[in-house]
Enzyme design. Structure first.
Site, PDB file in Angstrom:
ATOM      1  N   GLU A  12       0.812  -1.218   0.000  1.00 30.88           N
ATOM      2  CA  GLU A  12       0.000   0.000   0.000  1.00 30.88           C
ATOM      3  C   GLU A  12       0.849   1.273   0.000  1.00 30.88           C
ATOM      4  OE1 GLU A  12      -4.053  -1.732   2.076  1.00 30.88           O
ATOM      5  OE2 GLU A  12      -2.391  -1.168   3.387  1.00 30.88           O
ATOM      6  N   ASP A 196     -11.792  -6.804  -2.899  1.00 28.93           N
ATOM      7  CA  ASP A 196     -12.573  -8.048  -2.832  1.00 28.93           C
ATOM      8  C   ASP A 196     -13.968  -7.711  -2.317  1.00 28.93           C
ATOM      9  OD1 ASP A 196     -12.732  -8.699   0.303  1.00 28.93           O
ATOM     10  OD2 ASP A 196     -10.769  -7.875  -0.146  1.00 28.93           O
TER      11      ASP A 196
HETATM   12  N1  SAH Z   1      -2.737 -11.596   2.623  1.00 32.88           N
HETATM   13  C1  SAH Z   1      -2.242 -10.946   3.795  1.00 32.88           C
HETATM   14  C2  SAH Z   1      -3.367 -10.655   4.783  1.00 32.88           C
HETATM   15  C3  SAH Z   1      -4.252  -9.559   4.296  1.00 32.88           C
HETATM   16  S1  SAH Z   1      -5.403  -9.057   5.501  1.00 32.88           S
HETATM   17  C4  SAH Z   1      -1.189 -11.847   4.445  1.00 32.88           C
HETATM   18  O1  SAH Z   1      -1.270 -13.046   4.297  1.00 32.88           O
HETATM   19  O2  SAH Z   1      -0.304 -11.295   5.098  1.00 32.88           O
HETATM   20  C5  SAH Z   1      -6.334  -7.891   4.570  1.00 32.88           C
HETATM   21  C6  SAH Z   1      -5.816  -6.471   4.510  1.00 32.88           C
HETATM   22  O3  SAH Z   1      -6.528  -5.743   3.523  1.00 32.88           O
HETATM   23  C7  SAH Z   1      -6.031  -5.667   5.783  1.00 32.88           C
HETATM   24  O4  SAH Z   1      -4.995  -4.719   5.940  1.00 32.88           O
HETATM   25  C8  SAH Z   1      -7.406  -5.009   5.574  1.00 32.88           C
HETATM   26  O5  SAH Z   1      -7.423  -3.670   6.009  1.00 32.88           O
HETATM   27  C9  SAH Z   1      -7.656  -5.066   4.065  1.00 32.88           C
HETATM   28  N2  SAH Z   1      -8.830  -5.853   3.626  1.00 32.88           N
HETATM   29  C10 SAH Z   1      -9.123  -6.054   2.323  1.00 32.88           C
HETATM   30  N3  SAH Z   1     -10.192  -6.872   2.192  1.00 32.88           N
HETATM   31  C11 SAH Z   1     -10.598  -7.195   3.448  1.00 32.88           C
HETATM   32  C12 SAH Z   1     -11.615  -8.054   3.962  1.00 32.88           C
HETATM   33  N4  SAH Z   1     -12.433  -8.729   3.160  1.00 32.88           N
HETATM   34  N5  SAH Z   1     -11.741  -8.157   5.313  1.00 32.88           N
HETATM   35  C13 SAH Z   1     -10.916  -7.470   6.133  1.00 32.88           C
HETATM   36  N6  SAH Z   1      -9.916  -6.682   5.703  1.00 32.88           N
HETATM   37  C14 SAH Z   1      -9.733  -6.538   4.366  1.00 32.88           C
END
Ligand code: SAH
Length: 230
Positions: A12, A196
């Site tokens: 980001e 998403d």
């Molecule tokens: N893939 C990452 C985890 C991502 S968590 C890993 O394995 O390290 C998701 C991140 O994107 C968080 O920072 C949150 O703010 C945002 N986000 C995007 N879609 C989201 C969802 N469906 N639920 C919660 N947070 C979401």
């Protein structure tokens, strides 16, 4: 003006660091803070790591130690509103914490005594963003963002958050950053590009669209920075 720009994940803020060019690095409180001049402004840039706790630490440090006068958050989120498609931009009008539950004592979901369920973002920054959107020819959505320490990938949980908080999107940092900025008296702005739909496919969509959506949000934030204080 000293402007803090934060994200939760490296993806980001990387598009921002690429554009601002040479910067210094400071290690503090378990995190790395990047500083540089950009146009007429001093920037402090960092990604916090995921979730409410890490984002609260980073936002606090940006306010207290780096003297941020305004904080802009750039990142991605899961859509709740059916109007929001992947890549769309949403600015938060207000934010809440969907995973706060002391309802056993008669309080509403999201409420902490001496706090409030919703924290409103800065009105002037929102109107600046609306101007930027018009000039860039972008459809900028505005709505409530619900934050919690959960990656939501469930139609059921998403429906509950929508019904309880009338939220349009959800993520994992905005509500805590809002709370920090409100308490420090720093105007803040939270922007999220949709990665998403927070349903059964959320994990796959997130991995597919993280980079492109993060880029959309970062580009918009940088345009706002250039116009701040004009
Ligand atoms: N893939 C990452 C985890 C991502 S968590 C890993 O394995 O390290 C998701 C991140 O994107 C968080 O920072 C949150 O703010 C945002 N986000 C995007 N879609 C989201 C969802 N469906 N639920 C919660 N947070 C979401």
């Amino acid at each position: 003006m000293k402007i803090a720009i934060m994200g939760a994940m490296r993806e980001e803020i990387d598009p921002i660091l690429e554009v601002v060019g040479s910067h210094t690095r400071t290690e503090h409180a378990g995190n790395t803070f990047y500083e540089c001049r950009y146009g007429n402004h001093e920037l402090v840039i960092a990604y916090s790591k995921i979730g409410k706790v890490f984002s609260a630490i980073t936002a606090s440090v940006m306010c207290e130690r780096f003297g941020a006068e305004v904080l802009l958050f750039s990142g991605v989120a899961g859509a709740i509103s059916k109007d929001l498609k992947i890549g769309d931009l949403l600015m938060a009008s207000a934010l809440c914490q969907h995973d706060v539950d002391i309802t056993a004592f008669g309080h509403p979901f999201g409420f902490i005594p001496e706090g409030s369920v919703m924290v409103e973002s800065d009105v002037q920054l929102r109107s600046l963003a609306a101007e930027v959107a018009v000039d860039m020819g972008i459809d900028l959505f505005e709505g409530i963002i619900a934050t919690g320490d959960q990656f939501v990938a469930s139609a059921e949980r998403k429906a509950w958050i929508e019904a309880t908080f009338h939220a349009d999107a959800l993520e994992m940092e905005g509500g805590s950053v809002a709370c920090v900025c409100q308490n420090f008296g720093i105007p803040f702005f939270i922007l999220r590009a949709i990665s998403d739909s927070a349903d059964g496919d959320a994990g796959i969509d997130f991995d597919t669209f993280l980079a492109s959506s993060a880029q959309v949000s970062a580009k918009f934030i940088l345009e706002m920075v250039q116009r701040l204080g004009r």
